[in-house]
Design an enzyme around this catalytic site. Structure first.
Site: not given
Length: 449
Positions: A95, A137, A145, A172, A174, A261, A300
């Site tokens: 990652d 992250h 991340g 986000d 996430h 995202d 992404y």
């Protein structure tokens, strides 16, 4: 007649030239695409454009452990096979790969957020934008991340020198776990994250029951959402929650992480927001007229990321952009229609009205537990480690009016650095990781000659 907001925009073209690897979803090239959309719509003419300084290791170590920063500085693709234990310890690998110019990449995006915070502190702008930032992250001692250095935490620490309370908002897809974890035990920062939760979705944190601890209890707000949330559901909940948060908390500054995202059609996302819906959140936060630091984040499907952040740059400038994209160096990426708008897709919204209502009720209960905005005794403000200056004679039109920083590098050779603690949160355990960070400020003192 109301004065226009003064907007500072930070960009270094080198940040978009790094390569995470052939199958990695993170494509920093999206930052070059965003910048060229900004240029093609002439938005740069309405802002002050700066090349950020490259953050120094000492600056990065205001949050991250010195050994972690040093390892990032030292490791290269050619030498990583010699450091298998360290790679595991610092969570570098699939990652978070080691790639060419990794540390410089971190220096640039972190430097942009630090410079943005300092300009807000010194009131030389009202809004500061760093689309390269927002890597939420990263933890104190490890990458996570796709994030190596947590520029958001560093920027917030900088803002805390001048502001008793800072509000962090994250849209986000996430959960903004690294920022929440950093400030989980303090009332000086309120974190509000709107994110996908459940189904083993990364990073697996951000339950509505996670509200902070000790002095920070009720100062972490999590909005866990399900797949397919659309514009009307998201923006209605966002406006209700953020309006009450601002009314209750009375922040001196706001940091807004605009991870793209959460858009429909994102390669890693599962929400169903249009660019207009995403941008509506930015527009709403801007209306509070509170010093505002805006960053990027995830995203992404790179052509949609560029579209989104260009539109949101326009929103911050009160400028509506024509849907037809002007010719620019990256125009081929926006084929076949060459337009800005990206609509929702046909997917089920798994967030029922009753579910969203229950989230709102729980958040409002937490906010009612805060009797008033917390106060703090402000000490003498330490000087900035680095304050970018403006020298109109050094502006280079060929470099898009981005000032140079060579004089500062020369100045650094005559300075020494000392670190002094100004704020502390107690050590504690959460999720098995050691928390309780010493918040430090850096002083520069001229060496005697």
């Amino acid at each position: 007649m109301l004065e226009k907001d003064r907007i500072a925009y930070f960009y270094d073209g080198d940040v978009g030239n790094v390569y995470f690897g052939p199958n990695h979803p993170m494509k920093p090239h999206r930052l070059c695409m965003t910048h060229h959309l900004v240029l093609s719509y002439d938005l740069h003419k309405k802002m002050e454009i700066y090349r950020p300084h490259k953050a120094y290791p000492t600056e990065l170590a205001q949050f991250h452990s010195a050994d972690y920063v040093e390892f990032l500085h030292r490791i290269t693709p050619d030498t990583q096979h010699l450091y298998e234990n360290e790679l595991r310890r610092y969570n570098l690998g699939e990652d978070c790969p080691v790639f060419d110019n990794l540390f410089e990449f971190c220096q640039i995006y972190a430097g942009g957020t630090l410079d943005a915070a300092r300009r807000l502190n010194h009131k030389t702008c009202d809004i500061a934008i760093n689309w390269a930032g927002g890597l939420h992250h990263a933890k104190k001692c490890e990458a996570s991340g796709f994030c190596y250095i947590n520029d958001l935490v560093l920027g917030i620490l900088e803002l805390l020198k001048y502001h008793a309370r800072v509000l962090y908002i994250d849209i986000d897809v996430h959960h903004g776990d690294g920022v929440e974890e950093a400030f989980y035990f303090t009332d000086r920062v309120m974190t509000v994250s709107f994110h996908k939760y459940g189904d083993f979705f990364f990073p697996g944190t951000g339950d509505i029951k996670d509200i902070g601890e000790r002095e920070g209890k009720y100062y972490a707000i999590n909005i866990p959402l399900k797949d397919g949330i659309d514009d009307s559901s998201f923006t209605r909940l966002f406006k209700t929650v953020i309006a009450k948060v601002v009314e209750t908390y009375l922040p001196g500054a706001i940091v807004l992480q605009c991870g793209a995202d959460s858009l429909a059609r994102d390669r890693l996302g599962c929400f169903n927001l249009s660019i207009e819906g995403h941008a509506e959140c930015v527009k709403f936060v801007k209306k509070f007229n509170i010093p505002l630091l805006v960053t990027g984040g995830g995203g992404y499907t790179k052509e949609n990321v560029a579209r989104c952040w260009a539109v949101e740059t326009g929103v911050l400038l009160d400028t509506e952009l024509p849907n037809e994209i002007p010719d620019n160096e990256y125009i081929k990426y926006f084929a076949p229609d060459y337009t800005l708008k990206v609509s929702n897709v046909n997917m089920d919204n798994l967030n029922s009205k009753s579910y969203l209502s229950s989230i709102k009720v729980q958040v409002m209960e937490s906010l009612r537990a805060i009797q008033h905005a917390p106060g703090v005794q402000m000490q003498e403000v330490p000087p900035d480690f680095y304050i970018p200056d403006i020298d109109e004679d050094e502006l280079d039109l060929d470099e898009r009016s981005i000032p140079k920083t060579s004089r500062f590098i020369a100045m650094m050779s005559t300075m020494k650095v000392t670190t002094t603690t100004i704020m502390r949160t107690g050590p504690a355990e959460k999720g098995g990781s050691q928390l309780g960070y010493t918040f430090s400020c850096v002083f520069l003192t001229a060496l005697s000659t």
